[in-house]
Structure formats: C-alpha cells, structure tokens
Motif scaffolding. Sequence first.
Motif, short mmCIF file in Angstrom:
data_model
loop_
_atom_site.label_atom_id
_atom_site.label_comp_id
_atom_site.label_asym_id
_atom_site.label_seq_id
_atom_site.Cartn_x
_atom_site.Cartn_y
_atom_site.Cartn_z
N PHE A 57 -2.03 8.48 -18.27
CA PHE A 57 -0.61 8.77 -18.03
C PHE A 57 0.21 7.49 -17.81
O PHE A 57 1.34 7.39 -18.26
CB PHE A 57 -0.45 9.67 -16.80
N ILE A 58 -0.35 6.53 -17.03
CA ILE A 58 0.42 5.31 -16.74
C ILE A 58 -0.36 4.04 -17.03
O ILE A 58 0.07 2.94 -16.67
CB ILE A 58 0.91 5.29 -15.27
N ALA A 59 -1.54 4.19 -17.70
CA ALA A 59 -2.37 3.03 -18.04
C ALA A 59 -2.77 2.20 -16.83
O ALA A 59 -2.88 0.97 -16.91
CB ALA A 59 -1.69 2.15 -19.10
N GLN A 60 -3.00 2.86 -15.72
CA GLN A 60 -3.45 2.17 -14.52
C GLN A 60 -4.72 2.83 -14.01
O GLN A 60 -4.71 4.01 -13.66
CB GLN A 60 -2.38 2.24 -13.42
N GLU A 61 -5.82 2.08 -14.00
CA GLU A 61 -7.01 2.56 -13.31
C GLU A 61 -7.08 1.84 -11.96
O GLU A 61 -6.18 1.08 -11.61
CB GLU A 61 -8.28 2.28 -14.13
N HIS A 62 -8.14 2.08 -11.24
CA HIS A 62 -8.31 1.47 -9.91
C HIS A 62 -7.17 1.87 -8.97
O HIS A 62 -6.69 1.08 -8.18
CB HIS A 62 -8.40 -0.07 -10.02
N VAL A 63 -6.76 3.14 -9.11
CA VAL A 63 -5.63 3.59 -8.29
C VAL A 63 -6.02 3.80 -6.83
O VAL A 63 -5.16 3.84 -5.96
CB VAL A 63 -4.98 4.88 -8.85
N SER A 64 -7.32 3.90 -6.55
CA SER A 64 -7.72 4.03 -5.14
C SER A 64 -7.27 2.78 -4.37
O SER A 64 -6.64 2.89 -3.31
CB SER A 64 -9.23 4.20 -5.05
N ALA A 65 -7.56 1.61 -4.92
CA ALA A 65 -7.17 0.37 -4.25
C ALA A 65 -5.66 0.21 -4.24
O ALA A 65 -5.07 -0.23 -3.24
CB ALA A 65 -7.82 -0.83 -4.94
N LEU A 66 -5.03 0.59 -5.34
CA LEU A 66 -3.57 0.46 -5.42
C LEU A 66 -2.90 1.27 -4.31
O LEU A 66 -1.99 0.80 -3.63
CB LEU A 66 -3.09 0.92 -6.80
N ILE A 67 -3.38 2.49 -4.13
CA ILE A 67 -2.75 3.36 -3.13
C ILE A 67 -3.05 2.86 -1.72
O ILE A 67 -2.18 2.85 -0.85
CB ILE A 67 -3.21 4.82 -3.34
N ALA A 68 -4.28 2.44 -1.49
CA ALA A 68 -4.63 1.88 -0.17
C ALA A 68 -3.71 0.70 0.13
O ALA A 68 -3.14 0.58 1.23
CB ALA A 68 -6.08 1.44 -0.14
N ASP A 69 -3.51 -0.15 -0.85
CA ASP A 69 -2.67 -1.33 -0.70
C ASP A 69 -1.23 -0.95 -0.35
O ASP A 69 -0.70 -1.34 0.68
CB ASP A 69 -2.74 -2.13 -2.01
N TYR A 70 -0.63 -0.12 -1.21
CA TYR A 70 0.80 0.16 -1.03
C TYR A 70 1.09 1.10 0.13
O TYR A 70 2.22 1.23 0.55
CB TYR A 70 1.42 0.61 -2.35
N SER A 71 0.06 1.79 0.63
CA SER A 71 0.33 2.60 1.81
C SER A 71 -0.03 1.84 3.09
O SER A 71 -0.03 2.41 4.17
CB SER A 71 -0.42 3.94 1.72
N GLY A 72 -0.31 0.55 2.94
CA GLY A 72 -0.53 -0.29 4.12
C GLY A 72 -1.90 -0.11 4.75
O GLY A 72 -2.11 -0.44 5.91
N LEU A 73 -2.86 0.41 3.98
CA LEU A 73 -4.18 0.65 4.54
C LEU A 73 -5.20 -0.39 4.08
O LEU A 73 -6.33 -0.42 4.56
CB LEU A 73 -4.66 2.06 4.20
#
Lengths: 384, 129
Positions: A57-73
């Motif tokens: 959908f958005i050509a982004q894998e590794h979204v687990s780390a991305l979300i942890a990062d941007y949610s401040g975790l």
Amino acid sequence: MKRVAVIGAGMSRFGELWNMSFRDIVISAGLEALEDANLEGREIEAMYVGNMSAGRFIAQEHVSALIADYSGLASINIPAIRVEAGDASGGVALKEAYIAVASGIHDIVIAAGVEKVTDVGSSSEIMDSSIDKEWEAFNGATLAGLFAMMARLHMHEYGSSEEDLARISVKNHKNAVNNPKAQFRREITVESVLNSPYVAEPLKVLDSAPISDGAAVLILASEDVARKYTDTPVFLDAVVQSSDYLALQNRRDILEMRAVKTATRKALKLAGCSLDDVGVFELHDSFTIAEMLLYENVGIAERGKGHEAIREGVVELGGSNPVNPSGGLKACGHAVGATGIRQAVEIVYQLRGDAGKRQVDAETGMAVNIGGTGATAVTSVFRR
Amino acid sequence: MLPRFWRKIKYRYNLVGTKCENCGSIYYPPRNICPECRRKSRMVEVELGERGRVVTYTVIHDVPESSKLMKPYVVGIVELDSGARVTAQIVEDPERVEIGSRVRAVFRKYGEEGEDGIIYYGTKFVLDE
Ligand SMILES: [Zn+2]
C-alpha cells in the motif's frame, strides 16, 4: 493465566485521510488511547501492530519499528511486533497482546492496527492477495467474487435475496450516523444499494466495505495493574484465533465458516459464557454476505436463516442481538489491518457506556474479525 | 507480474490432482500431504477428468487490471465428477450459466504481461451440452 483488562482505547478517523501520513494516523489513535488510560507512555512494555500490507500500500516494510519510533516508544526500547493475517491482522494483533498479558510476561501492552491504503497500490488488487493468488486469483477470482459465489449459493439454497443483503448495508449506514469516527455518516436506502453497479454478481458497490485509511489502539493490562488506573475496567476474557483452508474451493461446505465456528465456540468456553449472554456484536462485514454468514456461523441465526435475522430486525440497534452498532466495516470504513482493533474499541465503548446515541445496553460483547473469505477468524469476548 | 515458476506448473494445464490412499480424498491443486491425514497420508497423482458441474459462480464486473479486456467474465467453483473442486473461468454468456450446469474443461489463455510479454494459459470451462 492472568485476567486481562482494557484500560485505554482510541482510534483515528476512518476514511480517505489524504492529509495524514501512515505515522500521523497511528499516532492520532495512540495518543487518544494513552489519554484515555491516563498513561504517560513509559509504562508500555510491548506493542503488537496489525497491518496487512504496508509493503504494497505504501511501500514501507519494517513498520513495527517505524511505529515504535514515531509513537515515542523507541526511546524506551520496547519490542514492537507487526502481525499479518490478511484483514484479520488487527484481530490477531489483539490475540498476541492478550497472550502477552495473560501469560504474565508483560503487564501493560498496546494492541494496535493501522492501514494507509491510498498512496501507492491499487487497493482492490492488494485485497485480492488475501485469497489464494495461485489457484483462485490467477483463475479469475477476486475477493469480492468469492463472497459473491457464497451469496449466490445461499440465495439458491435458502431463498435469501439481494434485498436482504441490501438491508444489512442500510442498517450499518444507519448506525454509523451516530459514530463520529465513521467514514460514511449518512443513511442509504435499499433501492440505492440495489441500483448501485455490480462488483461481482450478486454483490454491488454498496454491498462492499470501502478500503480505507485508519488506525485503532487498545491498551491492555493485567487485572491487578488495571485496578490502579480505573475502577471500571472492561475485561477481555477471551481472544481465540482459528484457521481454515485458504482457498474456498477446498472447503467442502462453502457456506460453513469453520474457523469462525471453532474460534467462537472456544472463546465462549474460555470466557465462561454462552451466546445468549452476549448483548452486542461487531461482525466482519467486508461484504454484506459476510455479515449474513457470520449470523449463521457465530450462532445468532440457524444455518440457512441468516436473512431472517435481518428481515426480523433482531440485528438492528434495538433488536435482541444488535450487530455493528458502530456502522461496521461498511460505513466506518475497512482500514484492513486496523479493523479487528476498531471492532474491539467499539465493544469497549459499548460496555463502558461511552457509545452515545448508538449505545446498546449490554454486559458482554463479542467481536469477530475474519481474513479473506474466512481462512482466519478471531473471536473476542469482552465483559464489564 | 506473476512468479515465473507458475508457468511451469503442469497441473495448471492438465487436471491432475492427488489422491490420498489412506482416506481416499482427492485434492486439486495437488498436495504433498493430505490435510486430513497429515503424516499418515500416501499421495498419488490422479487424472481428475474434464467434466463436472457448477457448484456456484459469479459474474465479475470489477475486474483486475490484468483481466480488463475480458470484462465482465464468469468465474465459478466447478466440482469435477471425480470429486475435486476447481476455481476457474467459465467462458460462456452469463445468462446461460446456472448452479448445477454441466461443464467441460478447455485449455485457454488467462492473460499476458504487456504487449510483448509472457502469455499465461490455464484451464477454463465451457458448458457441456
Ligand atoms: Zn487422507
């Protein structure tokens, strides 16, 4: 096993969120959940994120780390795990989060789901990747087409009609009018559904849930920890996942969703209650026929009588078994990987009495999230 | 783009499946283990025959990009007389197809990758009259 409670819930708006990125969407849901739980954030020990297809959908894998990062975790270095099970990804993320808390490994975890569908890929072709690409899609089937084949067979064997399916869509749109996060907050008529173009006969555009952007988040805690945050927790007493043959052709009975039956039976047993105790349902209506088959396979209606449940109104907001008070996937929007969590958030709102004008009076609620044509099913039982 | 090895799958062109000698179940596409018997299964190839009946079907209007020239088309689940089930296109006027219609397998083109690209073939069905 520890008893698991929900201490926070939140969701983004659902729909075509052109001015929000993947990160913005998930953070908007996460902040709402943290605020709801009155957590600062550092109390979180792990995160499970349902996401079907960020890669396409958005050509982004590794979204687990991305979300942890941007949610401040990321700064507190918690594990973040992406979970994929077609459009049951959210439900399975909830199950993984539930196991983490019930087992005693973690005390407070996030169960999230997110999908951003409009940046790169062709959404309907990506949705078709939840069916068997090699032996169903190659030969011309689509996800809608397979549900259409189920609808055709049900009509042939049991005398249900296109009007019955249309009524399910009309009901869900009517309920969504009172859901501020829903994509479509307007009523539609049976005639408008019947007059919309065919997607795959006998299913029409208005029998189909829109593929949407959105995110939803639940914060789970063990019962003892939950008591520190709230006097009125909602308990998640069971989340059970089951599987079935991926391709519809391999299920001997095309109208029987064995994954749904198995997951639901086990979930009720684990929660120590019966279907009669359940006062509110969120059932996966990716297509109207899916909701009708879930009436039968969950047990609200007998086999072959799903259409009577909608004709007689038992699944309406004021009926004995209200289904999809939120508006369901049809009117809320189907933000694929977020859907299983979004359904759970609605049940939590209902059991807390926070559902406003769409409020149902219930002590126990059930959510059923399926992947594809039912090769994955997740049934959750919540109690206040 | 489809995985290249799919073209090499002979089962796509010939209705050959596998039979579990332990429980008698027949599967298409072929499997290495019987999903009912698992380790006890003994799988052997079997010809499935080319005739069967339509279990259910639909007419696809919202077609994938790769099939847009065929719009709309009929696709169904066919139960072969041998018992195996196949999801495949039925190349007939939609008005003539019904649940229970007798059908027969034919070898047809399914699609191609661009103007000069690879052409994909497979099994489709026609009414058997
Ligand atoms: Zn066997």
